[in-house]
Scaffold this active site. Structure first.
Site, mmCIF file in Angstrom:
data_model
loop_
_atom_site.group_PDB
_atom_site.id
_atom_site.type_symbol
_atom_site.label_atom_id
_atom_site.label_comp_id
_atom_site.label_asym_id
_atom_site.label_seq_id
_atom_site.Cartn_x
_atom_site.Cartn_y
_atom_site.Cartn_z
ATOM 1 N N ASP A 13 0.834 -1.198 0.000
ATOM 2 C CA ASP A 13 0.000 0.000 0.000
ATOM 3 C C ASP A 13 0.873 1.255 0.000
ATOM 4 O OD1 ASP A 13 0.923 -0.158 2.597
ATOM 5 O OD2 ASP A 13 -1.050 -0.219 3.539
ATOM 6 N N SER A 14 2.191 1.061 0.051
ATOM 7 C CA SER A 14 3.134 2.161 -0.157
ATOM 8 C C SER A 14 2.999 2.749 -1.558
ATOM 9 C CB SER A 14 4.570 1.685 0.081
ATOM 10 O OG SER A 14 4.825 0.468 -0.606
ATOM 11 N N ASP A 16 -0.941 -6.098 -0.100
ATOM 12 C CA ASP A 16 -1.452 -5.473 1.124
ATOM 13 C C ASP A 16 -2.959 -5.269 1.033
ATOM 14 O OD1 ASP A 16 0.689 -5.132 2.864
ATOM 15 O OD2 ASP A 16 1.335 -3.260 1.933
ATOM 16 N N LYS A 28 -1.373 -9.501 2.786
ATOM 17 C CA LYS A 28 -0.715 -9.065 4.014
ATOM 18 C C LYS A 28 -1.602 -8.030 4.696
ATOM 19 C CE LYS A 28 2.980 -6.268 4.065
ATOM 20 N NZ LYS A 28 2.532 -5.127 4.939
ATOM 21 N N GLU A 31 -1.935 -5.580 8.564
ATOM 22 C CA GLU A 31 -1.223 -5.063 9.725
ATOM 23 C C GLU A 31 -2.007 -5.309 11.008
ATOM 24 O OE1 GLU A 31 -0.451 -0.930 9.114
ATOM 25 O OE2 GLU A 31 0.612 -1.231 7.213
ATOM 26 N N GLU A 79 8.559 -4.386 11.170
ATOM 27 C CA GLU A 79 9.033 -3.102 10.652
ATOM 28 C C GLU A 79 9.520 -2.182 11.763
ATOM 29 O OE1 GLU A 79 7.679 0.639 7.765
ATOM 30 O OE2 GLU A 79 6.375 -1.108 7.973
#
Length: 271
Positions: free
Chosen positions: A51-52, A90, A120, A122, A189
């Site tokens: 999602d970066s 993501d 993925k 978070e 991270e």
């Protein structure tokens, strides 16, 4: 009788075997077909459609604005350029938090519409229900702990996480929980390297680090950062392997000069 074409892709099983034999796992982000083709051809084990993309592709300040439809677009583009690497996508902000049914629908859309190999997301215990729901559909899940950019407004800073004992202990507990739930791997991270080492040794699944020191099972970076396309981002953990910003800028300046001077195109470059 149906025919199944054998494709030699990296799998979750192979990633686990890499950890078990001590072979480090290489992982970078990818957002489009052309870059994915290069990265896959260079031998990357895992490509993360991160999602970066919200930052490096769309210019947003945070990862929060990117949508599920946009993530599927990027993932579809990457998949078309991949022959070997395992592709993880993501789940974007708002597509899984607090609603396990929505999380499952989001994950299924990514898998069906992009052809990705896993997703993925978070968080730890707070998203336990969403992870469990996704796993019941047979979708591989990679966890993500430590600095979680989708929660940036909660933390208020991108500084190192889990330096205090209480937060470090919660991270260890969440890591073990993610493994117990069935996650095939975990990203850590921007946490202290000693903590990352402790988590890596405590888990049987692969642990991929970004700003988590050398003692994890593999490393991931944002491709625009490590290639020097993005010049502004300069954290301690980033090693630049090229200066493509300068190389590309010089190439474009040369092109502009050649067009202005009528040097391009030449007679040899005309029909």
């Amino acid at each position: 009788m149906s025919q199944h074409k054998e494709v030699k892709l990296v799998t979750t099983h192979q990633l686990l075997a890499m950890k078990q034999r001590g072979e480090k796992i290489s992982m970078l982000t990818a957002y489009d077909f052309s870059m994915a083709t290069i990265l896959d051809g260079a031998g990357l084990d895992v490509l993360l459609v991160g999602d970066s993309a919200s930052n490096v592709m769309a210019g947003h300040e945070t990862t929060l604005p990117i949508t599920l439809d946009q993530m599927i677009y990027h993932a579809s583009s990457v998949i078309r350029g991949v022959k070997r690497a395992f592709v993880v996508v993501d789940l974007p902000f708002g597509s899984y938090q607090g609603n396990s049914s929505e999380a499952l629908r989001s994950a299924i859309r990514i898998m069906k519409e992009s052809g990705a190999h896993g997703i993925k997301l978070e968080g730890g215990a707070e998203i336990k229900e969403s992870i469990t729901r996704i796993l019941t559909a047979g979708i591989p899940v990679m966890g993500h702990l430590g600095l979680t950019p989708q929660s940036i407004y909660k933390f208020g800073t991108y500084s190192v996480r889990a330096k205090e004992e209480a937060e470090a202990q919660k991270l260890i507990e969440d890591a073990k929980l993610l493994q117990e739930l069935g996650c095939f791997a975990l990203v850590l991270e921007k946490i202290p390297s000693t903590l990352a080492k402790q988590v890596t040794e405590a888990l049987s699944i692969p642990v991929i680090g970004i700003g988590a020191g050398p003692d994890v099972d593999g490393q991931v970076l944002v491709v625009h950062d490590m290639l020097g396309i993005n010049k502004e981002f300069k954290p301690r953990f980033l090693r630049r392997y090229a200066d493509l910003h300068e190389i590309m800028s010089e190439a474009v300046r040369h092109y502009v000069q050649d067009v202005k001077s009528r040097d391009f195109p030449s007679q040899q470059e005309a029909y």
